[in-house]
Design a protein around this motif. Structure first.
Motif, PDB file in Angstrom:
ATOM      1  N   PRO A  20       0.807  -1.224   0.000  1.00 37.01           N
ATOM      2  CA  PRO A  20       0.000   0.000   0.000  1.00 37.01           C
ATOM      3  C   PRO A  20       0.844   1.279   0.000  1.00 37.01           C
ATOM      4  O   PRO A  20       0.299   2.383  -0.092  1.00 37.01           O
ATOM      5  N   VAL A  21       2.153   1.156   0.116  1.00 34.07           N
ATOM      6  CA  VAL A  21       3.044   2.311   0.255  1.00 34.07           C
ATOM      7  C   VAL A  21       3.256   2.987  -1.091  1.00 34.07           C
ATOM      8  O   VAL A  21       3.510   2.325  -2.099  1.00 34.07           O
ATOM      9  N   SER A  22       3.184   4.312  -1.099  1.00 35.38           N
ATOM     10  CA  SER A  22       3.499   5.088  -2.299  1.00 35.38           C
ATOM     11  C   SER A  22       5.005   5.239  -2.427  1.00 35.38           C
ATOM     12  O   SER A  22       5.710   5.476  -1.439  1.00 35.38           O
ATOM     13  N   MET A  77       1.897   6.023   8.208  1.00 37.76           N
ATOM     14  CA  MET A  77       3.251   5.839   8.725  1.00 37.76           C
ATOM     15  C   MET A  77       3.522   6.864   9.819  1.00 37.76           C
ATOM     16  O   MET A  77       3.197   8.042   9.672  1.00 37.76           O
ATOM     17  N   LYS A  78       4.129   6.426  10.906  1.00 34.08           N
ATOM     18  CA  LYS A  78       4.315   7.258  12.098  1.00 34.08           C
ATOM     19  C   LYS A  78       5.787   7.621  12.306  1.00 34.08           C
ATOM     20  O   LYS A  78       6.684   6.845  11.976  1.00 34.08           O
ATOM     21  N   GLY A  79       5.997   8.818  12.860  1.00 35.48           N
ATOM     22  CA  GLY A  79       7.342   9.226  13.262  1.00 35.48           C
ATOM     23  C   GLY A  79       8.153   9.906  12.177  1.00 35.48           C
ATOM     24  O   GLY A  79       9.371  10.060  12.317  1.00 35.48           O
ATOM     25  N   TYR A  80       7.516  10.326  11.096  1.00 36.30           N
ATOM     26  CA  TYR A  80       8.234  10.981  10.008  1.00 36.30           C
ATOM     27  C   TYR A  80       7.732  12.406   9.828  1.00 36.30           C
ATOM     28  O   TYR A  80       6.528  12.660   9.858  1.00 36.30           O
ATOM     29  N   ASP A  81       8.646  13.342   9.609  1.00 33.49           N
ATOM     30  CA  ASP A  81       8.282  14.736   9.371  1.00 33.49           C
ATOM     31  C   ASP A  81       8.007  15.000   7.890  1.00 33.49           C
ATOM     32  O   ASP A  81       7.230  15.893   7.552  1.00 33.49           O
ATOM     33  N   GLN A 102      -2.314   5.919  -3.252  1.00 29.83           N
ATOM     34  CA  GLN A 102      -2.563   6.971  -2.253  1.00 29.83           C
ATOM     35  C   GLN A 102      -2.846   8.328  -2.905  1.00 29.83           C
ATOM     36  O   GLN A 102      -2.506   9.380  -2.364  1.00 29.83           O
ATOM     37  N   LYS A 103      -3.496   8.275  -4.049  1.00 30.25           N
ATOM     38  CA  LYS A 103      -3.848   9.502  -4.776  1.00 30.25           C
ATOM     39  C   LYS A 103      -4.625  10.473  -3.880  1.00 30.25           C
ATOM     40  O   LYS A 103      -5.579  10.092  -3.202  1.00 30.25           O
ATOM     41  N   ASN A 104      -4.167  11.723  -3.879  1.00 29.12           N
ATOM     42  CA  ASN A 104      -4.785  12.841  -3.144  1.00 29.12           C
ATOM     43  C   ASN A 104      -4.793  12.654  -1.624  1.00 29.12           C
ATOM     44  O   ASN A 104      -5.521  13.351  -0.918  1.00 29.12           O
ATOM     45  N   ARG A 105      -3.960  11.745  -1.111  1.00 28.75           N
ATOM     46  CA  ARG A 105      -3.879  11.536   0.336  1.00 28.75           C
ATOM     47  C   ARG A 105      -2.510  11.989   0.845  1.00 28.75           C
ATOM     48  O   ARG A 105      -1.475  11.718   0.223  1.00 28.75           O
ATOM     49  N   LEU A 106      -2.497  12.673   1.956  1.00 31.25           N
ATOM     50  CA  LEU A 106      -1.245  13.124   2.575  1.00 31.25           C
ATOM     51  C   LEU A 106      -0.487  11.920   3.121  1.00 31.25           C
ATOM     52  O   LEU A 106      -1.012  11.169   3.949  1.00 31.25           O
ATOM     53  N   CYS A 107       0.732  11.737   2.649  1.00 32.05           N
ATOM     54  CA  CYS A 107       1.554  10.604   3.067  1.00 32.05           C
ATOM     55  C   CYS A 107       2.727  11.087   3.920  1.00 32.05           C
ATOM     56  O   CYS A 107       3.332  12.125   3.634  1.00 32.05           O
ATOM     57  N   TYR A 108       3.034  10.307   4.942  1.00 28.74           N
ATOM     58  CA  TYR A 108       4.208  10.548   5.772  1.00 28.74           C
ATOM     59  C   TYR A 108       5.261   9.511   5.423  1.00 28.74           C
ATOM     60  O   TYR A 108       4.933   8.337   5.225  1.00 28.74           O
ATOM     61  N   GLY A 109       6.514   9.942   5.331  1.00 26.19           N
ATOM     62  CA  GLY A 109       7.521   8.965   4.962  1.00 26.19           C
ATOM     63  C   GLY A 109       8.917   9.517   4.858  1.00 26.19           C
ATOM     64  O   GLY A 109       9.314  10.394   5.636  1.00 26.19           O
ATOM     65  N   VAL A 110       9.654   9.039   3.861  1.00 27.03           N
ATOM     66  CA  VAL A 110      11.087   9.282   3.751  1.00 27.03           C
ATOM     67  C   VAL A 110      11.417   9.865   2.385  1.00 27.03           C
ATOM     68  O   VAL A 110      10.929   9.384   1.352  1.00 27.03           O
ATOM     69  N   ASN A 111      12.265  10.888   2.399  1.00 29.35           N
ATOM     70  CA  ASN A 111      12.753  11.514   1.175  1.00 29.35           C
ATOM     71  C   ASN A 111      14.184  11.042   0.932  1.00 29.35           C
ATOM     72  O   ASN A 111      15.087  11.334   1.720  1.00 29.35           O
ATOM     73  N   LEU A 112      14.384  10.298  -0.151  1.00 30.43           N
ATOM     74  CA  LEU A 112      15.706   9.769  -0.489  1.00 30.43           C
ATOM     75  C   LEU A 112      16.406  10.614  -1.547  1.00 30.43           C
ATOM     76  O   LEU A 112      17.514  10.273  -1.971  1.00 30.43           O
ATOM     77  N   ASP A 158      11.733  -1.048   6.661  1.00 32.05           N
ATOM     78  CA  ASP A 158      11.338   0.096   7.488  1.00 32.05           C
ATOM     79  C   ASP A 158       9.834   0.339   7.406  1.00 32.05           C
ATOM     80  O   ASP A 158       9.143   0.465   8.426  1.00 32.05           O
ATOM     81  N   ALA A 159       9.305   0.387   6.192  1.00 31.30           N
ATOM     82  CA  ALA A 159       7.866   0.642   6.020  1.00 31.30           C
ATOM     83  C   ALA A 159       7.029  -0.508   6.568  1.00 31.30           C
ATOM     84  O   ALA A 159       5.975  -0.293   7.180  1.00 31.30           O
ATOM     85  N   TYR A 160       7.486  -1.748   6.340  1.00 32.64           N
ATOM     86  CA  TYR A 160       6.756  -2.913   6.845  1.00 32.64           C
ATOM     87  C   TYR A 160       6.626  -2.865   8.370  1.00 32.64           C
ATOM     88  O   TYR A 160       5.532  -3.068   8.926  1.00 32.64           O
ATOM     89  N   ARG A 161       7.718  -2.577   9.034  1.00 31.55           N
ATOM     90  CA  ARG A 161       7.702  -2.555  10.496  1.00 31.55           C
ATOM     91  C   ARG A 161       6.923  -1.354  11.026  1.00 31.55           C
ATOM     92  O   ARG A 161       6.239  -1.454  12.054  1.00 31.55           O
ATOM     93  N   ASN A 162       7.000  -0.231  10.327  1.00 32.30           N
ATOM     94  CA  ASN A 162       6.311   0.969  10.799  1.00 32.30           C
ATOM     95  C   ASN A 162       4.799   0.821  10.707  1.00 32.30           C
ATOM     96  O   ASN A 162       4.072   1.187  11.637  1.00 32.30           O
ATOM     97  N   LEU A 163       4.310   0.282   9.600  1.00 36.70           N
ATOM     98  CA  LEU A 163       2.860   0.182   9.399  1.00 36.70           C
ATOM     99  C   LEU A 163       2.220  -0.940  10.201  1.00 36.70           C
ATOM    100  O   LEU A 163       1.018  -0.897  10.495  1.00 36.70           O
ATOM    101  N   ASN A 164       2.995  -1.981  10.503  1.00 38.60           N
ATOM    102  CA  ASN A 164       2.496  -3.067  11.363  1.00 38.60           C
ATOM    103  C   ASN A 164       1.168  -3.634  10.849  1.00 38.60           C
ATOM    104  O   ASN A 164       0.202  -3.786  11.590  1.00 38.60           O
TER     105      ASN A 164
END
Length: 390
Positions: free
Chosen positions: A260-262, A279-283, A299-309, A329-335
């Motif tokens: 489900p991750v974008s 996803m929790k704990g990301y700015d 996740q169209k039009n939905r605010l996503c929290y995550g990581v910028n690489l 990382d994403a697997y463990r975060n989303l649980n």
């Protein structure tokens, strides 16, 4: 002060070395003297897209200018000019600039394979297209289907080779053929370390075409290229791989397509970010939107929290190989337990044990150790087909 000057000198030397490598590589398409004589008196079909560039011109334009009888174009997933989205079926049409017919690869009995009528229209097929050296980037699947069609119809193929931007390493498990699909068509690792020309030779040599058929292929090699050349693509091969960093990250984060991750489709940073609304704990945040290259992004039009690489060093990513830490990382975060992975994941990774090991809490190193035998086996298997120093 001396240390500062030394650092600047070393940095400039590195930049100049990369530029020198880039400028000295001569791709197959540029060596017209090597293949123009083979085209005389022939009806020519061209398998290419926007990446088929010779200097500042498209190969098609160069062929037309030199009175080559180009009668048909075949184009891959994103279309001849690279404007179609992922998975879009490109219909038959006409190239507006030249008037040459673009024949759909989806009008035959088998998807991705030309119809019988299309095959009767030409004598010789030229292949000139930029690949990225990853099993689920499926231009090579189209190439092998075209090779098989040409073998059946006794048509010659001239393949104009181009560097593989991920050609400096081999990584990932070899595809278990029970997971064969539109994103995995050959028993090769995720990152195979071959150019298109080398892969075509391997397809013939390993008898991977149906019924062991052999295609008559001539490869026009690149000059001044080795597998360790850090080659920057002059034209990018896909609208969702907009820069070199995305190409280097692609073998590591494409697996999010089966979750489900974008991974940034529908943003300005595809394949360079990842996130999810829960996803929790990301700015860092982003919101995917519909655009021509990603009409219905996850996740169209939905605010996503995550990581910028996108700020990672290209060279560091280039050296690292497949990195499953983003996925873990994403697997463990989303649980989400069993709801994280979809069945498509096995089509992408090619085996069943990776999902199980992630769910069991295994580390990146433990998972990569499982496929190291595949890597070593494939390096030996591919060796007879290498055209360039490894």
């Amino acid at each position: 002060m001396k240390k500062v000057f030394l650092f600047i000198f070393i940095s400039l030397w590195g930049i100049l070395s990369v530029c020198a490598q880039q400028s000295s590589v001569i791709v197959g398409a540029e060596q017209t003297e090597a293949y123009f004589p083979l085209l005389k008196g022939k009806r020519i079909a061209l398998f290419s897209n926007q990446s088929g560039i010779v200097g500042d011109k498209h190969l098609l334009d160069v062929l037309i200018e030199n009175k080559v009888n180009v009668v048909a174009i075949f184009s891959p997933e994103h279309g001849f000019r690279g404007e179609a989205g992922a998975g879009d079926h490109v219909a038959s049409s006409v190239d507006e600039k030249t008037g040459v017919p673009i024949l759909s690869l989806y009008d035959g009995i088998q998807p991705g394979r030309p119809s019988e009528d299309s095959m009767r229209k030409f004598d010789l097929l030229i292949v000139d297209i930029q690949d990225v050296g990853v099993r689920f980037f499926n231009y090579y699947i189209t190439m092998t289907k075209l090779m098989d069609a040409c073998a059946v119809h006794h048509k010659k193929v001239i393949l104009l080779d181009r560097p593989n931007p991920n050609g400096h390493y081999v990584d990932g498990p070899i595809l278990n053929m029970k997971y064969k699909s539109g994103v995995g068509g050959l028993p090769i690792p995720v990152v195979h370390g071959l150019t298109f020309g080398e892969l075509a030779l391997m397809v013939n040599g390993e008898k991977w075409l149906p019924k062991g058929r052999i295609c008559d292929v001539t490869v026009i090699k690149c000059l001044n290229y080795t597998h360790q050349t850090m080659y920057r693509l002059p034209i990018l091969p896909s609208p969702n791989l907009p820069n070199m960093l995305s190409i280097y990250l692609y073998p590591s984060i494409c697996y999010f397509e089966a979750t489900p991750v974008s991974l940034g489709r529908g943003t300005s940073l595809p394949f360079q970010i990842y996130g999810h609304p829960n996803m929790k704990g990301y700015d860092y945040t982003f919101t995917p939107h519909s655009m021509p290259s990603a009409k219905e992004p996850p996740q169209k039009n939905r605010l996503c929290y995550g990581v910028n690489l996108s700020n990672l060093s290209e060279e560091d990513v280039w050296k690292k190989g497949i990195d499953l830490s983003y996925l873990i990382d994403a697997y463990r975060n989303l649980n989400m337990d069993d709801h994280f992975f979809r069945s498509f994941f096995e089509n992408l990774i090619g085996v069943d044990y990776v999902r199980k090991m992630i769910e069991q809490g295994k580390s990146v190193d433990e998972i990569k150790a499982m496929w190291q035998g595949d890597v070593e086996k494939f390096k030996v298997q591919r060796k007879p087909y290498l055209l360039y120093k490894d």
